[in-house]
Design an enzyme around this catalytic site. Structure first.
Site, PDB file in Angstrom:
ATOM      1  N   LEU A  17       0.867  -1.182   0.000  1.00 23.44           N
ATOM      2  CA  LEU A  17       0.000   0.000   0.000  1.00 23.44           C
ATOM      3  C   LEU A  17       0.899   1.226   0.000  1.00 23.44           C
ATOM      4  CD1 LEU A  17      -2.989  -0.366   2.527  1.00 23.44           C
ATOM      5  CD2 LEU A  17      -3.118  -0.047   0.058  1.00 23.44           C
ATOM      6  N   ASP A  18       0.638   2.163  -0.913  1.00 21.88           N
ATOM      7  CA  ASP A  18       1.425   3.394  -0.955  1.00 21.88           C
ATOM      8  C   ASP A  18       1.310   4.146   0.366  1.00 21.88           C
ATOM      9  OD1 ASP A  18       2.091   2.878  -3.597  1.00 21.88           O
ATOM     10  OD2 ASP A  18       0.395   4.016  -4.391  1.00 21.88           O
ATOM     11  N   PRO A  19       2.323   4.944   0.724  1.00 21.48           N
ATOM     12  CA  PRO A  19       2.235   5.725   1.972  1.00 21.48           C
ATOM     13  C   PRO A  19       0.985   6.599   2.055  1.00 21.48           C
ATOM     14  CG  PRO A  19       4.476   5.754   1.142  1.00 21.48           C
ATOM     15  CD  PRO A  19       3.655   5.076   0.088  1.00 21.48           C
TER      16      PRO A  19
END
Length: 310
Positions: free
Chosen positions: A48-50
Protein backbone atom coordinates in the site's frame (compact mmCIF):
# COMPACT_ATOMS: atom_id res chain seq x y z
CA UNK A 1 32.59 -25.95 11.28
CA UNK A 2 30.61 -23.18 12.92
CA UNK A 3 27.11 -23.89 14.09
CA UNK A 4 24.21 -22.28 12.15
CA UNK A 5 23.02 -19.08 13.77
CA UNK A 6 19.80 -19.40 15.69
CA UNK A 7 17.11 -17.05 14.30
CA UNK A 8 16.32 -14.10 16.52
CA UNK A 9 12.80 -13.70 17.81
CA UNK A 10 9.84 -15.94 18.50
CA UNK A 11 8.83 -18.71 16.07
CA UNK A 12 5.28 -17.40 16.01
CA UNK A 13 3.06 -17.92 12.96
CA UNK A 14 -0.14 -16.21 11.84
CA UNK A 15 -1.64 -13.22 10.06
CA UNK A 16 -2.08 -9.72 11.49
CA UNK A 17 -4.55 -7.71 9.40
CA UNK A 18 -3.29 -4.18 9.89
CA UNK A 19 -5.35 -1.07 9.25
CA UNK A 20 -2.45 0.96 7.90
CA UNK A 21 -2.62 4.71 8.46
CA UNK A 22 -1.74 7.33 5.85
CA UNK A 23 1.92 8.45 5.67
CA UNK A 24 3.16 5.08 6.89
CA UNK A 25 4.98 2.87 4.38
CA UNK A 26 4.27 -0.83 3.95
CA UNK A 27 7.87 -1.84 4.66
CA UNK A 28 7.87 0.41 7.73
CA UNK A 29 4.64 -1.24 8.89
CA UNK A 30 6.09 -4.74 8.53
CA UNK A 31 9.17 -3.75 10.54
CA UNK A 32 6.99 -2.28 13.28
CA UNK A 33 4.79 -5.38 13.53
CA UNK A 34 7.78 -7.72 13.49
CA UNK A 35 9.32 -5.74 16.35
CA UNK A 36 6.09 -5.59 18.37
CA UNK A 37 5.53 -9.36 18.10
CA UNK A 38 9.26 -10.19 18.48
CA UNK A 39 8.76 -12.44 15.45
CA UNK A 40 11.52 -14.24 13.58
CA UNK A 41 10.07 -13.46 10.16
CA UNK A 42 7.48 -11.09 8.70
CA UNK A 43 6.24 -10.00 5.30
CA UNK A 44 3.21 -8.35 3.71
CA UNK A 45 0.77 -9.40 1.00
CA UNK A 46 0.47 -6.44 -1.35
CA UNK A 47 2.07 -3.02 -0.98
CA UNK A 48 0.00 0.00 0.00
CA UNK A 49 1.43 3.39 -0.95
CA UNK A 50 2.24 5.72 1.97
CA UNK A 51 -0.68 8.00 0.95
CA UNK A 52 -3.09 5.03 1.04
CA UNK A 53 -4.74 3.62 4.14
CA UNK A 54 -6.50 0.41 5.00
CA UNK A 55 -5.94 -3.32 4.89
CA UNK A 56 -2.35 -4.52 4.86
CA UNK A 57 -2.19 -8.26 5.65
CA UNK A 58 1.09 -9.01 7.45
CA UNK A 59 2.35 -12.57 7.72
CA UNK A 60 4.47 -13.70 10.66
CA UNK A 61 6.69 -16.78 10.76
CA UNK A 62 5.49 -19.74 8.70
CA UNK A 63 2.57 -17.65 7.45
CA UNK A 64 5.05 -15.96 5.09
CA UNK A 65 4.91 -19.21 3.05
CA UNK A 66 1.24 -18.46 2.30
CA UNK A 67 1.78 -14.84 1.12
CA UNK A 68 1.44 -15.71 -2.62
CA UNK A 69 -2.08 -17.05 -2.05
CA UNK A 70 -3.19 -13.74 -0.53
CA UNK A 71 -1.37 -11.72 -3.20
CA UNK A 72 -3.49 -13.51 -5.81
CA UNK A 73 -6.78 -12.68 -4.07
CA UNK A 74 -9.38 -10.07 -4.95
CA UNK A 75 -9.08 -6.61 -3.45
CA UNK A 76 -11.54 -3.79 -2.81
CA UNK A 77 -10.54 -0.13 -2.77
CA UNK A 78 -12.42 3.10 -2.17
CA UNK A 79 -10.77 6.01 -3.94
CA UNK A 80 -11.23 9.66 -4.76
CA UNK A 81 -10.24 11.19 -8.09
CA UNK A 82 -9.57 14.92 -8.32
CA UNK A 83 -10.11 16.28 -11.82
CA UNK A 84 -8.12 18.95 -13.62
CA UNK A 85 -4.56 17.69 -13.14
CA UNK A 86 -2.53 14.71 -14.24
CA UNK A 87 0.54 14.18 -12.06
CA UNK A 88 3.85 12.36 -12.42
CA UNK A 89 2.94 9.84 -9.73
CA UNK A 90 -0.80 9.77 -10.56
CA UNK A 91 -1.48 10.81 -6.96
CA UNK A 92 -0.95 13.79 -4.63
CA UNK A 93 2.79 13.20 -4.27
CA UNK A 94 3.68 14.10 -7.83
CA UNK A 95 3.99 17.30 -9.81
CA UNK A 96 1.34 18.37 -12.31
CA UNK A 97 2.20 17.49 -15.91
CA UNK A 98 -1.15 18.30 -17.57
CA UNK A 99 -3.98 20.62 -16.53
CA UNK A 100 -7.49 21.34 -17.72
CA UNK A 101 -10.39 23.61 -16.80
CA UNK A 102 -12.89 21.04 -18.05
CA UNK A 103 -14.90 19.06 -15.50
CA UNK A 104 -16.90 15.91 -16.27
CA UNK A 105 -20.60 15.54 -15.55
CA UNK A 106 -21.86 12.67 -13.41
CA UNK A 107 -23.53 11.24 -16.52
CA UNK A 108 -20.24 11.26 -18.42
CA UNK A 109 -18.46 9.49 -15.57
CA UNK A 110 -21.13 6.79 -15.29
CA UNK A 111 -21.09 6.24 -19.07
CA UNK A 112 -17.32 5.59 -18.89
CA UNK A 113 -17.37 2.87 -16.23
CA UNK A 114 -18.38 -0.10 -18.45
CA UNK A 115 -15.17 0.44 -20.47
CA UNK A 116 -13.19 -0.30 -17.29
CA UNK A 117 -15.19 -3.31 -16.13
CA UNK A 118 -14.12 -6.86 -16.95
CA UNK A 119 -10.75 -7.89 -18.35
CA UNK A 120 -8.96 -4.74 -19.54
CA UNK A 121 -5.53 -3.63 -20.69
CA UNK A 122 -3.75 -1.29 -18.27
CA UNK A 123 -0.42 0.53 -18.43
CA UNK A 124 1.11 0.71 -14.92
CA UNK A 125 2.18 4.15 -13.62
CA UNK A 126 5.67 5.49 -14.28
CA UNK A 127 6.15 5.41 -10.51
CA UNK A 128 5.51 1.68 -9.98
CA UNK A 129 7.47 -1.42 -9.00
CA UNK A 130 7.35 -2.82 -12.55
CA UNK A 131 10.80 -3.88 -13.76
CA UNK A 132 12.11 -2.33 -16.98
CA UNK A 133 15.37 -3.89 -18.21
CA UNK A 134 16.05 -5.13 -14.71
CA UNK A 135 15.35 -1.82 -12.95
CA UNK A 136 12.28 -0.67 -11.05
CA UNK A 137 10.19 1.85 -12.97
CA UNK A 138 10.03 4.17 -9.95
CA UNK A 139 13.85 4.30 -9.76
CA UNK A 140 14.03 5.30 -13.42
CA UNK A 141 11.25 7.86 -12.92
CA UNK A 142 13.07 9.41 -9.94
CA UNK A 143 16.11 9.80 -12.19
CA UNK A 144 13.99 11.81 -14.59
CA UNK A 145 13.60 9.09 -17.21
CA UNK A 146 10.31 8.50 -19.01
CA UNK A 147 10.12 4.85 -19.95
CA UNK A 148 7.68 2.92 -22.07
CA UNK A 149 5.86 0.45 -19.84
CA UNK A 150 3.95 -2.24 -21.74
CA UNK A 151 0.26 -2.66 -21.01
CA UNK A 152 -0.90 -5.78 -19.22
CA UNK A 153 -4.16 -7.57 -18.60
CA UNK A 154 -5.98 -6.94 -15.33
CA UNK A 155 -9.49 -7.78 -14.21
CA UNK A 156 -12.06 -5.39 -12.76
CA UNK A 157 -14.95 -7.32 -11.22
CA UNK A 158 -16.94 -4.30 -10.09
CA UNK A 159 -16.56 -0.53 -10.48
CA UNK A 160 -19.03 1.83 -8.81
CA UNK A 161 -19.37 5.61 -8.72
CA UNK A 162 -20.25 6.35 -5.09
CA UNK A 163 -20.64 10.13 -5.19
CA UNK A 164 -19.72 13.37 -6.92
CA UNK A 165 -19.54 15.77 -3.96
CA UNK A 166 -18.50 18.68 -6.17
CA UNK A 167 -17.36 19.43 -9.71
CA UNK A 168 -13.72 18.71 -8.88
CA UNK A 169 -13.94 15.27 -7.27
CA UNK A 170 -15.60 11.87 -7.60
CA UNK A 171 -15.63 8.92 -5.18
CA UNK A 172 -15.45 5.34 -6.46
CA UNK A 173 -15.27 1.76 -5.23
CA UNK A 174 -13.50 -0.95 -7.22
CA UNK A 175 -13.20 -4.70 -6.75
CA UNK A 176 -10.25 -5.91 -8.76
CA UNK A 177 -7.78 -8.71 -9.34
CA UNK A 178 -4.04 -9.03 -8.88
CA UNK A 179 -1.81 -6.38 -10.41
CA UNK A 180 -4.41 -3.63 -10.83
CA UNK A 181 -3.16 -0.08 -10.25
CA UNK A 182 -5.93 2.18 -8.97
CA UNK A 183 -3.71 5.20 -9.71
CA UNK A 184 -3.69 4.14 -13.35
CA UNK A 185 -7.50 4.01 -13.34
CA UNK A 186 -7.64 7.62 -12.17
CA UNK A 187 -5.12 8.67 -14.83
CA UNK A 188 -7.01 6.89 -17.60
CA UNK A 189 -10.43 8.16 -16.46
CA UNK A 190 -9.11 11.71 -16.69
CA UNK A 191 -7.66 11.19 -20.15
CA UNK A 192 -10.85 9.60 -21.50
CA UNK A 193 -13.00 12.37 -20.02
CA UNK A 194 -10.67 15.03 -21.44
CA UNK A 195 -10.12 16.69 -18.08
CA UNK A 196 -7.15 14.79 -16.57
CA UNK A 197 -7.19 13.37 -13.06
CA UNK A 198 -5.23 11.88 -10.19
CA UNK A 199 -5.85 9.96 -6.98
CA UNK A 200 -6.40 12.21 -3.97
CA UNK A 201 -7.62 9.54 -1.56
CA UNK A 202 -7.21 5.75 -1.46
CA UNK A 203 -8.29 3.13 1.07
CA UNK A 204 -8.16 -0.65 0.75
CA UNK A 205 -11.01 -2.31 2.62
CA UNK A 206 -10.64 -5.95 1.57
CA UNK A 207 -7.95 -8.43 0.57
CA UNK A 208 -9.32 -11.93 0.03
CA UNK A 209 -9.90 -13.92 2.13
CA UNK A 210 -9.70 -11.46 5.04
CA UNK A 211 -12.79 -9.48 6.02
CA UNK A 212 -12.80 -5.77 6.82
CA UNK A 213 -13.80 -6.58 10.41
CA UNK A 214 -10.46 -8.33 10.91
CA UNK A 215 -8.47 -5.11 10.60
CA UNK A 216 -6.56 -3.88 13.65
CA UNK A 217 -5.65 -0.17 13.79
CA UNK A 218 -1.96 0.54 14.31
CA UNK A 219 -2.84 2.76 17.28
CA UNK A 220 -4.42 -0.24 19.06
CA UNK A 221 -1.22 -2.23 18.64
CA UNK A 222 1.00 0.62 19.78
CA UNK A 223 -1.21 1.07 22.85
CA UNK A 224 -0.31 -2.45 23.96
CA UNK A 225 3.31 -1.33 24.36
CA UNK A 226 2.15 0.23 27.64
CA UNK A 227 1.76 -3.27 29.15
CA UNK A 228 4.92 -3.64 31.25
CA UNK A 229 4.86 -7.42 31.67
CA UNK A 230 6.39 -8.87 28.48
CA UNK A 231 4.48 -12.16 28.62
CA UNK A 232 1.18 -10.37 29.17
CA UNK A 233 1.93 -7.91 26.34
CA UNK A 234 2.85 -10.65 23.87
CA UNK A 235 -0.22 -12.68 24.83
CA UNK A 236 -2.43 -9.66 24.11
CA UNK A 237 -0.77 -9.23 20.72
CA UNK A 238 -0.95 -12.94 19.86
CA UNK A 239 -4.70 -12.90 20.53
CA UNK A 240 -5.06 -10.59 17.51
CA UNK A 241 -3.50 -13.06 15.08
CA UNK A 242 -5.50 -15.00 12.49
CA UNK A 243 -4.55 -18.63 11.91
CA UNK A 244 -2.08 -19.23 9.07
CA UNK A 245 -4.47 -21.60 7.28
CA UNK A 246 -7.06 -18.83 6.81
CA UNK A 247 -4.97 -17.56 3.90
CA UNK A 248 -5.66 -20.84 2.06
CA UNK A 249 -9.44 -20.96 2.46
CA UNK A 250 -9.98 -20.84 -1.33
CA UNK A 251 -8.11 -24.16 -1.74
CA UNK A 252 -9.46 -27.69 -1.20
CA UNK A 253 -8.92 -28.82 2.39
CA UNK A 254 -7.97 -32.20 3.82
CA UNK A 255 -8.34 -33.05 7.50
CA UNK A 256 -5.74 -35.66 8.43
CA UNK A 257 -4.68 -37.63 11.51
CA UNK A 258 -1.46 -37.42 13.51
CA UNK A 259 0.25 -40.31 11.69
CA UNK A 260 -0.46 -38.72 8.31
CA UNK A 261 0.77 -35.36 9.60
CA UNK A 262 4.06 -36.98 10.66
CA UNK A 263 4.50 -38.49 7.19
CA UNK A 264 3.88 -35.15 5.49
CA UNK A 265 6.32 -33.36 7.77
CA UNK A 266 8.96 -35.89 6.71
CA UNK A 267 8.24 -34.97 3.08
CA UNK A 268 6.36 -38.18 2.27
CA UNK A 269 3.02 -38.47 0.45
CA UNK A 270 -0.11 -39.82 2.10
CA UNK A 271 -3.02 -41.78 0.65
CA UNK A 272 -6.25 -39.89 0.03
CA UNK A 273 -9.26 -42.13 0.58
CA UNK A 274 -12.98 -41.71 0.91
CA UNK A 275 -15.98 -41.11 -1.31
CA UNK A 276 -15.70 -37.32 -0.94
CA UNK A 277 -11.93 -37.13 -1.34
CA UNK A 278 -10.70 -34.91 -4.20
CA UNK A 279 -9.51 -36.90 -7.23
CA UNK A 280 -7.03 -34.39 -8.61
CA UNK A 281 -6.05 -30.92 -7.42
CA UNK A 282 -2.96 -28.93 -8.36
CA UNK A 283 -3.04 -27.33 -4.91
CA UNK A 284 -4.70 -28.22 -1.62
CA UNK A 285 -3.85 -27.95 2.06
CA UNK A 286 -3.93 -30.38 4.95
CA UNK A 287 -4.56 -29.73 8.63
CA UNK A 288 -4.36 -31.91 11.72
CA UNK A 289 -6.04 -30.93 15.00
CA UNK A 290 -6.86 -27.58 13.36
CA UNK A 291 -3.20 -26.83 12.61
CA UNK A 292 -1.80 -26.30 9.11
CA UNK A 293 0.55 -29.15 8.17
CA UNK A 294 1.24 -28.85 4.45
CA UNK A 295 0.33 -27.41 1.07
CA UNK A 296 0.54 -29.92 -1.74
CA UNK A 297 -1.07 -31.52 -4.78
CA UNK A 298 -3.52 -34.39 -5.08
CA UNK A 299 -3.23 -37.00 -7.79
CA UNK A 300 -3.40 -40.76 -8.27
CA UNK A 301 -4.93 -41.17 -4.83
CA UNK A 302 -2.14 -39.35 -3.03
CA UNK A 303 -1.52 -35.99 -1.38
CA UNK A 304 2.06 -34.98 -2.12
CA UNK A 305 3.48 -32.15 0.03
CA UNK A 306 5.12 -29.11 -1.60
CA UNK A 307 5.43 -26.90 1.49
CA UNK A 308 5.52 -28.21 5.03
CA UNK A 309 4.74 -26.19 8.15
CA UNK A 310 6.20 -26.60 11.60
Amino acid sequence: MSKPRKPKGRPISGWLILDKPVDFGSTEAVSKIKWLFKAQKAGHAGTLDPLASGMLPIALGDATKTVPYVMDGRKIYEFTVTWGEERTTDDLEGEATETSDKRPSEEDIRALLPKYTGVIQQIPPQFSAIKIAGERAYDLARDGETVEIPSREVEIFRLTLLACPDANTAHFEVECGKGTYVRALARDFGRDLGCYGHISGLRRSFVAPFAEEAMVPLADLVALEAIEDADERLAALDALLIDTAEALSALPHLVINDDQAHRLKMGNPILVRGRDAPVAESEAYATARGKLIAIGEIGQGEFRPKRVFG
